[in-house]
Design an enzyme around this catalytic site. Structure first.
Site, short mmCIF file in Angstrom:
data_model
loop_
_atom_site.label_atom_id
_atom_site.label_comp_id
_atom_site.label_asym_id
_atom_site.label_seq_id
_atom_site.Cartn_x
_atom_site.Cartn_y
_atom_site.Cartn_z
N ASP A 6 -10.06 3.32 2.21
CA ASP A 6 -10.23 2.66 3.52
C ASP A 6 -10.93 3.58 4.54
O ASP A 6 -11.86 3.16 5.23
CB ASP A 6 -8.87 2.25 4.10
CG ASP A 6 -8.37 0.93 3.54
OD1 ASP A 6 -9.20 0.11 3.10
OD2 ASP A 6 -7.14 0.72 3.53
N LYS A 58 0.80 -1.24 0.00
CA LYS A 58 0.00 0.00 0.00
C LYS A 58 0.83 1.29 0.00
O LYS A 58 0.40 2.30 -0.54
CB LYS A 58 -0.94 0.02 1.21
CG LYS A 58 -2.12 -0.92 1.07
CD LYS A 58 -3.06 -0.73 2.25
CE LYS A 58 -4.27 -1.64 2.14
NZ LYS A 58 -5.26 -1.36 3.19
P1 NAP Z 1 -0.64 -2.55 10.39
O1 NAP Z 1 -0.32 -1.36 9.57
O2 NAP Z 1 0.34 -3.66 10.48
O3 NAP Z 1 -0.94 -2.01 11.91
C1 NAP Z 1 -1.15 -2.91 12.96
C2 NAP Z 1 -1.57 -2.13 14.21
O4 NAP Z 1 -1.94 -3.07 15.23
C3 NAP Z 1 -0.45 -1.26 14.80
O5 NAP Z 1 -1.03 -0.11 15.37
C4 NAP Z 1 0.14 -2.20 15.88
O6 NAP Z 1 0.78 -1.49 16.92
C5 NAP Z 1 -1.13 -2.85 16.40
N1 NAP Z 1 -0.86 -4.13 17.05
C6 NAP Z 1 -0.48 -5.28 16.47
N2 NAP Z 1 -0.36 -6.25 17.40
C7 NAP Z 1 -0.64 -5.67 18.60
C8 NAP Z 1 -0.68 -6.14 19.94
N3 NAP Z 1 -0.42 -7.42 20.24
N4 NAP Z 1 -1.05 -5.28 20.91
C9 NAP Z 1 -1.35 -3.99 20.62
N5 NAP Z 1 -1.32 -3.48 19.37
C10 NAP Z 1 -0.97 -4.32 18.37
O7 NAP Z 1 -2.00 -3.24 9.94
P2 NAP Z 1 -3.32 -2.54 9.27
O8 NAP Z 1 -3.23 -2.68 7.81
O9 NAP Z 1 -3.50 -1.21 9.86
O10 NAP Z 1 -4.47 -3.55 9.77
C11 NAP Z 1 -4.88 -3.62 11.13
C12 NAP Z 1 -6.06 -4.58 11.24
O11 NAP Z 1 -7.16 -4.05 10.54
C13 NAP Z 1 -5.81 -5.97 10.64
O12 NAP Z 1 -6.41 -6.92 11.48
C14 NAP Z 1 -6.55 -5.93 9.31
O13 NAP Z 1 -7.03 -7.20 8.91
C15 NAP Z 1 -7.71 -5.00 9.64
N6 NAP Z 1 -8.21 -4.27 8.47
C16 NAP Z 1 -9.55 -4.31 8.21
C17 NAP Z 1 -10.06 -3.60 7.14
C18 NAP Z 1 -11.53 -3.65 6.84
O14 NAP Z 1 -11.92 -3.26 5.74
N7 NAP Z 1 -12.37 -4.08 7.76
C19 NAP Z 1 -9.21 -2.83 6.33
C20 NAP Z 1 -7.85 -2.78 6.63
C21 NAP Z 1 -7.35 -3.51 7.72
P3 NAP Z 1 2.38 -1.21 16.86
O15 NAP Z 1 2.52 0.03 15.99
O16 NAP Z 1 2.75 -0.97 18.25
O17 NAP Z 1 3.02 -2.41 16.24
#
Ligand code: NAP
Length: 280
Positions: free
Chosen positions: A104, A68
């Site tokens: 998004d 992305k």
């Molecule tokens: P990303 O850029 O990798 O960000 C992950 C986030 O989760 C970061 O803020 C990270 O914190 C936090 N995190 C991960 N493990 C953690 C833990 N054990 N405890 C506390 N915080 C934790 O991923 P993303 O693309 O933003 O996606 C995040 C989630 O949203 C995923 O589950 C994805 O499937 C979902 N999502 C859904 C949609 C939808 O359309 N519904 C769209 C996009 C994403 P740190 O910065 O501290 O690592």
């Protein structure tokens, strides 16, 4: 039905768990769009040549993890929103040019609206400062919400606040990602959005917020959609909060992509049913 000349699909790495194809193909069938949507597994080293080749015979692409951010440098231009977010999840190819968008954040705001929840003038508390959180926070700010943010790595939330302040002139309040920080902020917030990956399969018994920090007047959205009902949503439902699953955001961000590619009014109900069938 004969296939259209210009292809559409999603590019990521890996890509086999993507729900995008079932969702878009269901919509295309209903809209009579003679195209099938495919998934392309492309490693980072081949992304540039893949995008260059798409300029010949693609109408549109969705872009997912891990491309992305990186994809931006291979595009001819990006929308204002995608530029502010710093990530692209939708590309439209037109006249040999590749233009990037990010649907998004707007998808999240529209999913809330579809449930009767407006963010304007509300206090929206977003957990996480990753890619999805950035898009959601920006869209909420542009819609006139007061936004607070907590992230496990606090420095990322602080960097996001500074970047968005410079880019938009609006301020995101950074809250401590501690039990007390979350509890205090939830006394003030109207809407809680979990944009971390906490609670996602296989860790289905984890929640980013302890049960005792929740209160009944809150609207709670979890953008994690697998499982459909996360522990956070189960807890929130138990104490009487309005709860919204991540399926709505998934469907509305996809619908916004279809609007960009085809200028259509996508069939939200059909897309939602296709995703739910797949998840169940
Ligand atoms: P990303 O850029 O990798 O960000 C992950 C986030 O989760 C970061 O803020 C990270 O914190 C936090 N995190 C991960 N493990 C953690 C833990 N054990 N405890 C506390 N915080 C934790 O991923 P993303 O693309 O933003 O996606 C995040 C989630 O949203 C995923 O589950 C994805 O499937 C979902 N999502 C859904 C949609 C939808 O359309 N519904 C769209 C996009 C994403 P740190 O910065 O501290 O690592």
């Amino acid at each position: 039905m004969k296939e259209g000349r210009f292809k559409v699909g999603v590019v990521g790495h890996p890509i086999k768990h993507s729900l995008s194809a079932v969702m878009h193909n269901a919509a295309f069938r209903e809209l009579g769009i003679p195209q099938s949507y495919s998934a392309y597994d492309v490693p980072p080293t081949q992304l540039k040549s893949f995008i260059d080749n798409c300029k010949k015979d693609f109408l549109g692409l969705n872009v997912t993890i891990p491309h992305k951010v990186e994809v931006i440098k291979y595009l001819d231009s990006v929308s204002r929103e995608a530029n502010l977010i710093g990530a692209v999840n939708t590309i439209k190819f037109e006249g040999g040019q590749a233009v990037g968008y990010n649907t998004d954040g707007v998808g999240c705001v529209k999913a809330l609206k579809a449930e009767g929840v407006e963010v304007k003038n509300k206090r929206v508390f977003v957990l996480g400062s990753g890619g999805a959180a950035r898009a959601i926070i920006l869209s909420c700010l542009l819609e006139g919400a007061k936004v607070s943010n907590a992230n496990r790595s606090r420095e990322k939330a602080v960097a996001l606040r500074e970047e968005f302040r410079k880019k938009t002139g609006k301020t995101v309040e950074v809250v401590s990602y501690s039990e007390f920080g979350l509890r205090d902020e939830l006394l003030e917030a109207d809407i809680l959005i979990n944009a971390t990956s906490v609670g996602m399969t296989p860790n289905i018994n984890e929640s980013p917020v302890s049960f005792n920090a929740l209160r009944s007047g809150l609207v709670v959205m979890d953008i994690v959609y697998n499982p459909l009902e996360t522990k956070l949503l189960r807890d929130a439902k138990r104490i009487g909060c309005k709860t919204i699953s991540g399926v709505g955001m998934l469907v509305f961000q996809g619908a916004e992509s279809e609007k960009i590619w085809y200028g259509v009014d996508p069939p939200i109900k059909t897309m939602t049913e296709a995703v739910l069938r797949e998840l169940k």
